[in-house]
Design an enzyme around this catalytic site. Structure first.
Site, short mmCIF file in Angstrom:
data_model
loop_
_atom_site.label_atom_id
_atom_site.label_comp_id
_atom_site.label_asym_id
_atom_site.label_seq_id
_atom_site.Cartn_x
_atom_site.Cartn_y
_atom_site.Cartn_z
N GLU A 134 0.89 -1.31 -0.19
CA GLU A 134 0.22 0.11 0.03
C GLU A 134 0.85 1.30 -0.15
O GLU A 134 1.01 1.90 1.09
CB GLU A 134 -0.99 0.08 1.31
CG GLU A 134 -2.22 0.60 1.01
CD GLU A 134 -2.16 2.02 0.32
OE1 GLU A 134 -1.62 2.38 -0.39
OE2 GLU A 134 -2.61 2.88 1.23
N GLU A 140 6.17 8.47 -5.63
CA GLU A 140 6.96 7.74 -4.56
C GLU A 140 7.47 6.44 -5.04
O GLU A 140 7.86 5.50 -4.47
CB GLU A 140 5.90 7.38 -3.48
CG GLU A 140 5.19 8.55 -3.03
CD GLU A 140 4.09 8.09 -1.87
OE1 GLU A 140 4.33 7.18 -1.06
OE2 GLU A 140 3.00 8.82 -1.86
#
Length: 614
Positions: A429, A438
């Site tokens: 996640e 990211e």
């Protein structure tokens, strides 16, 4: 006039006769019957006072005043003694009584002003010093002390004038030159401050305080090497001078030497561990060095020392906002997202399953896997603060013996060191609102290749970036400006970013096209996802004013479970925002047209551009 016989009890209260205690035999008095005058008793008291025998001096002053309540010298000296003992209210009373008897007593006036200043009565102290100046315009002490009062009141221009008046009377006072330097420094007049500090140091070269303050002004004007040398000289004279350590830290920080600065702040804290300001500066340095957990601890210590410290509270929030973005909270409360992960884990976890989670967060997904009976659960979290919080959350839920939290990036995990063997399930996640930010793809690809058994399960198994063209007056007014109060403000749109996060979930949105899967990523089966660019042709299904392209994500958890944060589904809480790519100006679309949209990604960032209609 008070007289004390030599055979009388000594007035000092020793219990001895006066001739055996405080009176020395006097020539020409073989009988020992001479009596001491009040002046002689006063002198004896003064001798005791000078010798530090304060209780004896106090007793004699008191006996003199019992006989003559208006004896000015005894009143004044009683005030001085009380001041020495820290009895400021009593000292003020004695000085005030002295001035009632002897209004021109300069020493009493100056002393009373000083005591009032020490008691925090700055207005009263200032008026006393002004009265003394009116009585004697050439009183160096009155001008100098008035300057300290004005400085304490923040009236820096007036303080400058008072210090300069004092120096015009006596130009060789290191204390006043230093005070003048402090005021000049406070006004940002650093060159003048340096000049006055150096004059003061010529008179008092071994003053650590002057050297430290000189260093502050040298630093402020950019003379960093000189500043460091001055502060180091101060510390050589007074190694336990906390302010000098702190000021040296500021200079080292200005030189770009963060580690040396941090050590200076630590040295200051070893001397004054209760100083919140020192703690705040240390915390800021630790944050700048990337030592997030240490910075948080330091800021929390500063808050414990001074709960009203704005700098400490703001610093802590700054660190936490970068280390623990606020989207964590709504994401943990996203019921649809949580249920999708839970259903996928239910379908995959067995008593023989070894689970690896990437991106611990609160530890929620790991706790799901542990509760479902997984054989082992290991989770990694790159941010130490989050990892520590997750350990506590997991312990609070009684699962700390079944879940291991490692504070590392997944890329740094090693089989045989961190994991005994590759995992059966890799649950992640770490997905952003636009799916790819990211460094999602490199992390998932690396973990799939090194840390997952061949044929192991990926959750989610795939992810898609969905788009549609959108309109709607409510959302439009939040992404573009046109007219307001009768004025045309459209040009302002040229400097507003084209890619915007839609943070509000209460805005009505009109979908002018069907949802389109613009980009797809098969985590389960594809080892590598190359960057790509393509042109999408999207039919317009509804007439309307179009503000741009809206983007969201869809996660294929497994063959049966899908999660999608569709813009028209109003979730109470969600960590994933919708992203909107805004047109330079609204576009009127008609049903039946085909919109051309360029879709691309470089493995880290997706981008969408409107290319026109057909």
């Amino acid at each position: 006039m008070t007289k004390i016989g030599r055979n009388d009890p000594c007035p000092c209260g020793s219990g001895k006769k006066y001739k055996q205690c405080c009176a020395a035999p006097r020539a020409g008095d073989p009988s020992g019957q001479a009596q001491a005058t009040a002046a002689e008793v006063l002198q004896i008291a003064i001798d005791h006072h000078h010798a530090g025998r304060l209780p004896l001096a106090a007793t004699l002053y008191r006996q003199i005043l019992e006989a003559d309540p208006y004896q000015p010298d005894a009143l004044y000296l009683s005030g001085m003694l009380a001041r020495q003992r820290g009895e400021l209210e009593l000292a003020a009373d004695f000085f005030g009584r002295t001035l009632q008897v002897h209004p021109g007593h300069a020493g009493a006036a100056i002393s009373l002003g000083n005591v009032q200043q020490s008691l925090g009565r700055l207005d009263a102290a200032g008026e006393i010093f002004r009265t003394a100046i009116r009585a004697n315009p050439k009183s160096f002490e009155a001008h100098a002390n008035l300057g300290t009062v004005l400085q304490a009141q923040g009236r820096l221009d007036d303080a400058l004038a008072s210090y300069r008046a004092a120096l015009a009377i006596n130009s060789v006072s290191a204390e006043v030159l230093g005070n003048l330097g402090n005021v000049l420094q406070g006004q940002g007049l650093f060159d003048e401050a340096v000049e006055n500090y150096r004059k003061a140091l010529a008179l008092f070269p071994d003053s650590a305080e002057l050297l430290s303050n000189l260093g502050v002004s040298l630093q402020a004007r950019g003379s960093l090497d000189e500043a460091v040398a001055s502060m180091q000289r101060a510390l050589s004279l007074k190694p336990d001078y906390a302010a000098a350590h702190y000021n040296l830290g500021l200079a080292r920080e200005a030189q770009g030497n963060a580690e040396a600065a941090a050590e200076c702040y630590r040295a200051a804290l070893r001397i004054l561990p209760g100083n919140a300001q020192f703690q705040v500066k240390l915390a800021a340095i630790l944050h700048a060095q990337g030592r997030t957990a240490d910075a948080v601890a330091a800021y929390r210590q500063a808050i414990a020392l001074n709960p009203a410290s704005v700098a400490a509270h703001n610093g802590l929030d700054t660190v936490l906002s970068s280390a623990v973005p606020l989207w964590h909270v709504p994401m943990m409360n996203d019921a649809l997202r949580n249920d999708a992960y839970l259903q996928a884990l239910k379908a995959a976890v067995t008593p023989d399953t070894n689970v690896l989670e990437i991106g611990t967060g609160s530890g929620l997904l790991s706790m799901m896997a542990a509760k479902l009976g997984a054989k082992s659960v290991l989770t990694c979290e790159a941010e130490p603060i989050i990892a520590a919080a997750a350990r506590r959350v997991i312990a609070d839920n009684g699962l700390d013996q079944r879940i291991e939290v490692i504070a590392k990036f997944s890329n740094d995990l090693r089989i045989g060191a961190d994991l005994p063997q590759p995992a059966d399930i890799l649950v992640s996640e770490i997905l952003s609102s636009e799916l790819l930010a990211e460094r999602v793809l490199p992390s998932i690809e690396d973990a799939r290749r090194r840390l997952l058994k061949p044929g192991g399960r990926m959750i989610p198994a795939a992810g898609s970036i969905m788009i549609a063209l959108f309109g709607g007056e409510a959302i439009g007014s939040n992404v573009l400006v046109e007219d307001s109060c009768g004025f045309n403000l459209r040009h302002f749109n040229t400097i507003v970013q084209k890619k915007q996060g839609i943070t509000r979930n209460d805005l009505s949105i009109t979908m002018l096209t069907d949802a389109v899967e613009a980009l797809h990523f098969d985590f389960q089966n594809e080892a590598y996802h190359a960057g790509e660019a393509k042109l999408l042709r999207i039919p317009v299904k509804t007439d309307g004013r179009c503000y741009g392209i809206i983007q969201w994500i869809r996660l294929q958890m497994d063959q049966h479970t899908v999660f999608e944060n569709h813009p028209q589904v109003k979730a109470a809480a969600s960590g994933w925002q919708h992203l909107a790519y805004i047109f330079a100006a609204p576009l009127e679309l008609k049903a039946g047209q085909v919109a051309r949209v360029a879709a691309a990604h470089n493995r880290i960032i997706p981008w969408f551009s409107f290319e026109g209609t057909e």
